[in-house]
Scaffold this active site. Sequence first.
Site, PDB file in Angstrom:
ATOM      1  CG  ASP A 170      -2.109   0.933   1.130  1.00  0.00           C
ATOM      2  OD1 ASP A 170      -1.895   2.009   1.261  1.00  0.00           O
ATOM      3  OD2 ASP A 170      -3.296   0.449   0.883  1.00  0.00           O
ATOM      4  CB  ALA A 174      -3.033   0.515  14.042  1.00  0.00           C
ATOM      5  CE1 TYR A 175      -3.787  -1.687   5.745  1.00  0.00           C
ATOM      6  CE2 TYR A 175      -3.208   0.415   5.068  1.00  0.00           C
ATOM      7  CZ  TYR A 175      -3.479  -0.964   4.663  1.00  0.00           C
ATOM      8  OH  TYR A 175      -3.519  -1.396   3.387  1.00  0.00           O
ATOM      9  CB  ALA A 176       0.875   3.548   7.993  1.00  0.00           C
ATOM     10  CB  THR A 208       1.048  -3.739   9.470  1.00  0.00           C
ATOM     11  OG1 THR A 208       0.096  -2.992   8.644  1.00  0.00           O
ATOM     12  CG2 THR A 208       0.392  -3.614  10.852  1.00  0.00           C
TER      13      THR A 208
END
Length: 396
Positions: free
Chosen positions: A239, A251-253, A255
């Site tokens: 991404d 929290a998403y970035a 990973t």
Amino acid sequence: MEGHNDGDLQKEFDKRRMKRSRTTRRYNARLRLCLSLYLFLLGSATAAAAVYGPQLLDQQPTSGWSTYISGAVGLLCMYWLLQICFPRWTWNGYGFVIPIKKAVLVTSCDTMLGYYLVKRMDNAISTVFAGTNNPEGELPKKLSVECTDRTVILPLDVTSDESVARAKEIMEQYLKKRNHDFWGIFNNASVTLRGEIELTPVEVFKQAAEVNVYGMVRITKAVLPQIRRTKGRIVNMHDMYGRFSVPGCAAYAMTKYAAESFSDALRYEMHQWGVKVSVLEIDKLFAGIHDVISVQDSWDGMTETARRHYGKSYHDDRMACWEREGKAGDNDLRPIVLSAIDGLWSRIPRERYYVGGFKAQLKTYFYSTLPSTMIDKLIMRQYSPGVEQPAALTTH
């Protein structure tokens, strides 16, 4: 799915052989056309240089052999440079690997992306393993009905060692029964979530990392020996937030940052084995490519201090804003599907596939390379806090 007699198997074999022959003839025809056109242009340029070159330079005509030799040397030098810098444009990089007696694994076929990719490959690939957390779900059931017996619905939870080991056993049984080789994997399993750091419980951080990072590592290590043996392909879903982060995306970035590092190291290590590792950089907001972790109940997981400083109105406003953003994504997943297929089956795949357009690619590049002071201003201007403000900022 395996219930066929010998006559049906022979018919299926003949059908695949005829289809493979047609595909091979089509590729060879295109290759001959390109090569003929290239040689025609080269011969025309060489003839023009031999006839008109001396007149333009006001020199005596030179030997024709010297012109032809110089043209041949120029051709070899150009091909050598293409081989080094742009190998996909050379003879060895033309076309796709013939997918006969080869099997691939697509994880997370509970999502629309996994569903479309499996359907696209079902008629062309010998065996497609469609990994899914819930074989009784809507999309896996549709795959079992709409696809041929080449597609195998595979129960797979990438967060469980036992599930991965069991899935590997099932795949080995099918491969041995069908006499196929395991060729590649498309790591599609991923979850997305939005939420500011103080609004997101620590358990949600762990849950995202377990799927996006450790799940990818776990399933890749399980199938890596077979991929090394066939010199196959590994394609990982990434991404734009693996290159830079924005408010409400920690929290998403984080990973995706880890996934970028894993894929880069894996590409370097697998080079000596002839295994190609590619990543898909999604530079655009698409709908249906990830499972979504809902953090609507994060209010209960916040500390009392955080509740007092942010307030319920700010919390609900941010959650509603991120929910609307997630639903506003593009539903056309064809660019991702085509990039994944090219990464799995191209003779020389790209290291990175940028999906989302040239504008989004430039944005990702600049956001990850420009000075931090400039990037901070751009990001804070683009990602505004929203309508509501934290309670602690409105009480003064």
